[in-house]
Design an enzyme around this catalytic site. Structure first.
Site, short mmCIF file in Angstrom:
data_model
loop_
_atom_site.label_atom_id
_atom_site.label_comp_id
_atom_site.label_asym_id
_atom_site.label_seq_id
_atom_site.Cartn_x
_atom_site.Cartn_y
_atom_site.Cartn_z
N LEU A 117 -45.64 60.57 8.23
CA LEU A 117 -46.81 61.31 7.76
C LEU A 117 -47.55 60.41 6.78
O LEU A 117 -46.93 59.69 6.00
CB LEU A 117 -46.42 62.61 7.05
CG LEU A 117 -45.86 63.76 7.90
CD1 LEU A 117 -45.47 64.94 7.01
CD2 LEU A 117 -46.86 64.20 8.95
N ASP A 118 -48.86 60.46 6.83
CA ASP A 118 -49.66 59.66 5.90
C ASP A 118 -49.33 60.03 4.45
O ASP A 118 -48.90 61.15 4.16
CB ASP A 118 -51.16 59.89 6.12
CG ASP A 118 -51.64 59.30 7.43
OD1 ASP A 118 -50.93 58.48 8.01
OD2 ASP A 118 -52.75 59.68 7.86
N PHE A 119 -49.60 59.11 3.55
CA PHE A 119 -49.44 59.31 2.11
C PHE A 119 -50.11 60.61 1.66
O PHE A 119 -49.54 61.40 0.91
CB PHE A 119 -50.05 58.12 1.38
CG PHE A 119 -50.25 58.31 -0.09
CD1 PHE A 119 -49.19 58.25 -0.97
CD2 PHE A 119 -51.54 58.52 -0.60
CE1 PHE A 119 -49.39 58.40 -2.35
CE2 PHE A 119 -51.74 58.68 -1.97
CZ PHE A 119 -50.66 58.63 -2.83
N THR A 155 -50.99 63.27 3.51
CA THR A 155 -50.68 64.44 4.31
C THR A 155 -49.37 65.08 3.86
O THR A 155 -48.39 64.40 3.60
CB THR A 155 -50.56 64.06 5.80
OG1 THR A 155 -51.76 63.39 6.21
CG2 THR A 155 -50.35 65.28 6.67
#
Length: 303
Positions: free
Chosen positions: A66-68, A70
């Protein structure tokens, strides 16, 4: 959710082989930077020191990313065999993920399919970003599909906003962020894909809400609490209900589960998009990706 700290790791699911956490926003999964002491990796080691595996670089095998910025459901395998089973599900596109997002503007269609190929942005100063095929500097674009369902329309801090459910039918870096932005409905608080303009919200409004991984012998299926409700963020004021979230998720589940008495497997969500790829013999490139994944997340000692 309160600001992230070492103690506030939220557990959604736990078994002898897997843990699913509700990742905080603005939190890296791991980091090699000495000054970034608060990561999901450090939270896991703090909560479950006995489960950390010294034979892996990060101590835990993260099954996906998961993105930073998100938040939401993220699965962690607790041993190499479990990591392999999870990877098999991802490789064969049996995993179902659905995200909640607040996007700028009122999406007029109640449902829409976003179909833009996504590639790497090679433009100077933008190499940390992805882009859609046809834009300047976009290279190696690959087909991408996202299903968007409008849940509510309203306002965020006085501006028109829609609450949507996003289901990625393919997996590509920043896919949901790029697809929303390129469709004219950028995600609220997405600093990167607003080209540093959308900086007022306290976070990017993208959350991994639902995750289903049907591993051999264990079905992992979790939903998180909904973070985009007025009781948690008074800036968000829904005005029109379009599709109830619970109803949309139940419909999504119905597409994956066979009806009573029907033992034949149903097509997986998005299977019509990837049938040719999944039915073909595994290519050298796919095998190399598998080996790289196992090397990174499921390593074992050489001796």
């Amino acid at each position: 959710m309160e600001p992230g700290c070492i103690e506030n790791l939220s557990i959604l699911y736990q078994s002898s082989d897997f843990i699913v956490v509700n990742k905080h926003w603005d939190l890296r999964i791991d980091s090699k930077m000495w000054y970034e002491t608060l990561t999901l990796q450090s939270q896991l080691k703090h909560r479950f020191p006995e489960l950390a595996d010294p034979d892996t670089y990060y101590g835990f095998r993260f099954c996906h990313q998961l993105d930073f910025s998100t938040s939401g459901a993220l699965c962690v395998a607790l041993n190499k065999a479990a990591a392999g089973r999870a990877y098999k599900c991802f490789k064969e596109r049996q995993v179902t993920k659905a995200y909640l997002a607040l996007v700028r503007g009122h999406v007029q269609e109640s449902k829409m399919t976003i179909n833009h190929a996504i590639g790497k942005n090679t433009t100077e100063g933008l190499t940390h970003m992805m882009c859609i095929e046809g834009t300047e500097g976009c290279e190696n674009a690959k087909p991408c599909l996202t299903e968007l369902t409008v849940l509510e329309r309203g306002v965020y801090d006085g501006d028109p906003v829609s609450k949507v459910l996003l289901q990625p039918l393919t997996g590509r870096t920043h896919q949901l962020r790029v697809h929303c932005s390129s469709s004219g409905y950028p995600i609220v608080g997405d600093f990167t894909y607003s080209f540093k303009k959308d900086s007022r919200p306290f976070r990017m409004m993208l959350h991994a809400f639902y995750l289903r991984i049907p591993t051999c012998g264990e079905l992992i299926e979790v939903s998180t609490p909904d973070p985009f409700v007025p009781t948690l963020d008074a800036n968000w004021q829904p005005q029109q209900l379009v599709h109830p979230l619970e109803q949309v998720i139940q419909t999504l589940k119905a597409t994956m589960d066979p009806p009573p008495g029907d033992t034949s497997p149903l097509p997986k969500v998005g299977q019509n998009v990837v049938t040719q790829e999944t039915s073909a013999k595994e290519s050298e490139e796919q095998r190399a990706r598998c080996q790289q994944w196992l090397a990174e997340w499921a390593v074992e000692p050489e001796n």
